[in-house]
Motif scaffolding. Structure first.
Motif, short mmCIF file in Angstrom:
data_model
loop_
_atom_site.label_atom_id
_atom_site.label_comp_id
_atom_site.label_asym_id
_atom_site.label_seq_id
_atom_site.Cartn_x
_atom_site.Cartn_y
_atom_site.Cartn_z
N MET A 1 52.70 66.31 36.86
CA MET A 1 52.70 65.12 37.70
C MET A 1 51.27 64.60 37.83
O MET A 1 50.35 65.34 38.11
N SER A 2 51.10 63.31 37.61
CA SER A 2 49.79 62.67 37.67
C SER A 2 49.45 62.27 39.09
O SER A 2 50.31 61.82 39.84
N ARG A 3 48.19 62.46 39.46
CA ARG A 3 47.71 62.01 40.77
C ARG A 3 46.91 60.74 40.60
O ARG A 3 46.08 60.65 39.70
N LEU A 4 47.14 59.77 41.47
CA LEU A 4 46.36 58.55 41.45
C LEU A 4 45.15 58.70 42.35
O LEU A 4 45.24 59.31 43.43
N ARG A 5 44.05 58.17 41.92
CA ARG A 5 42.81 58.21 42.72
C ARG A 5 42.27 56.79 42.79
O ARG A 5 42.08 56.14 41.77
N TRP A 6 42.03 56.31 43.99
CA TRP A 6 41.59 54.94 44.25
C TRP A 6 40.16 55.00 44.76
O TRP A 6 39.88 55.64 45.77
N LEU A 7 39.23 54.35 44.06
CA LEU A 7 37.83 54.31 44.45
C LEU A 7 37.42 52.87 44.69
O LEU A 7 37.85 51.97 43.97
N THR A 8 36.60 52.64 45.70
CA THR A 8 36.09 51.29 45.95
C THR A 8 34.57 51.33 46.01
O THR A 8 33.97 52.37 46.29
N ALA A 9 33.96 50.19 45.74
CA ALA A 9 32.50 50.08 45.79
C ALA A 9 32.15 48.66 46.21
O ALA A 9 32.90 47.72 45.97
N GLY A 10 31.00 48.54 46.82
CA GLY A 10 30.52 47.23 47.27
C GLY A 10 30.53 47.15 48.79
O GLY A 10 30.97 48.06 49.47
N GLU A 11 30.06 46.04 49.28
CA GLU A 11 30.01 45.82 50.72
C GLU A 11 30.79 44.56 51.05
O GLU A 11 30.78 43.60 50.31
N SER A 12 31.44 44.57 52.20
CA SER A 12 32.28 43.43 52.57
C SER A 12 31.48 42.13 52.68
O SER A 12 32.02 41.05 52.51
N HIS A 13 30.18 42.23 52.96
CA HIS A 13 29.35 41.03 53.05
C HIS A 13 28.54 40.79 51.79
O HIS A 13 27.69 39.92 51.76
N GLY A 14 28.80 41.56 50.74
CA GLY A 14 28.07 41.41 49.48
C GLY A 14 28.74 40.42 48.54
O GLY A 14 29.74 39.79 48.88
N PRO A 15 28.21 40.29 47.32
CA PRO A 15 28.75 39.31 46.38
C PRO A 15 30.13 39.66 45.81
O PRO A 15 30.86 38.77 45.38
N ALA A 16 30.51 40.94 45.84
CA ALA A 16 31.82 41.31 45.28
C ALA A 16 32.19 42.73 45.72
O ALA A 16 31.33 43.52 46.12
N LEU A 17 33.47 43.03 45.63
CA LEU A 17 33.98 44.38 45.81
C LEU A 17 34.61 44.81 44.49
O LEU A 17 35.15 43.99 43.76
N VAL A 18 34.56 46.10 44.21
CA VAL A 18 35.13 46.65 42.98
C VAL A 18 36.06 47.79 43.37
O VAL A 18 35.76 48.57 44.27
N ALA A 19 37.21 47.86 42.71
CA ALA A 19 38.14 48.96 42.92
C ALA A 19 38.49 49.55 41.56
O ALA A 19 38.64 48.83 40.57
N THR A 20 38.60 50.88 41.50
CA THR A 20 38.98 51.58 40.28
C THR A 20 40.17 52.48 40.59
O THR A 20 40.17 53.19 41.60
N LEU A 21 41.18 52.44 39.74
CA LEU A 21 42.36 53.28 39.88
C LEU A 21 42.38 54.24 38.70
O LEU A 21 42.42 53.82 37.54
N GLU A 22 42.34 55.54 39.00
CA GLU A 22 42.40 56.58 37.97
C GLU A 22 43.75 57.27 38.03
O GLU A 22 44.36 57.35 39.10
N GLY A 23 44.21 57.77 36.91
CA GLY A 23 45.44 58.55 36.86
C GLY A 23 46.67 57.74 36.53
O GLY A 23 47.79 58.25 36.52
N LEU A 24 46.49 56.47 36.23
CA LEU A 24 47.63 55.62 35.84
C LEU A 24 48.03 55.99 34.42
O LEU A 24 47.19 55.98 33.51
N PRO A 25 49.28 56.32 34.18
CA PRO A 25 49.68 56.70 32.82
C PRO A 25 49.70 55.51 31.88
O PRO A 25 49.74 54.36 32.31
#
Length: 68
Positions: free
Chosen positions: A1-25
């Motif tokens: 069974m695969s586990r999903l891992r959600w990571l975020t980066a950036g600041e809410s008042h910055g130029p952008a937010l980034v999200a990465t999803l790992e474990g997607l088959p």
């Protein structure tokens, strides 16, 4: 069974937010099919241009701030 891992980066008042999803088959439909590698998305902050000077690390002239 695969586990999903959600990571975020950036600041809410910055130029952008980034999200990465790992474990997607491989083969998950979306805009095409996933490859089994991490999936990343960047969400730009449309309000950033209004805050770029105000949030600057360097001092900003008060007259310039008044124009904003």
């Amino acid at each position: 069974m695969s586990r999903l891992r959600w990571l975020t980066a950036g600041e809410s008042h910055g130029p952008a937010l980034v999200a990465t999803l790992e474990g997607l088959p491989a083969g998950v439909p979306g805009h095409g099919l996933s490859l089994g590698s991490p999936v990343a998305i960047m969400v730009g902050n449309t309000e950033w241009p209004k805050w770029e000077k105000v949030m600057a690390a360097d001092p900003v002239d008060e007259a310039e701030l008044a124009e904003l």
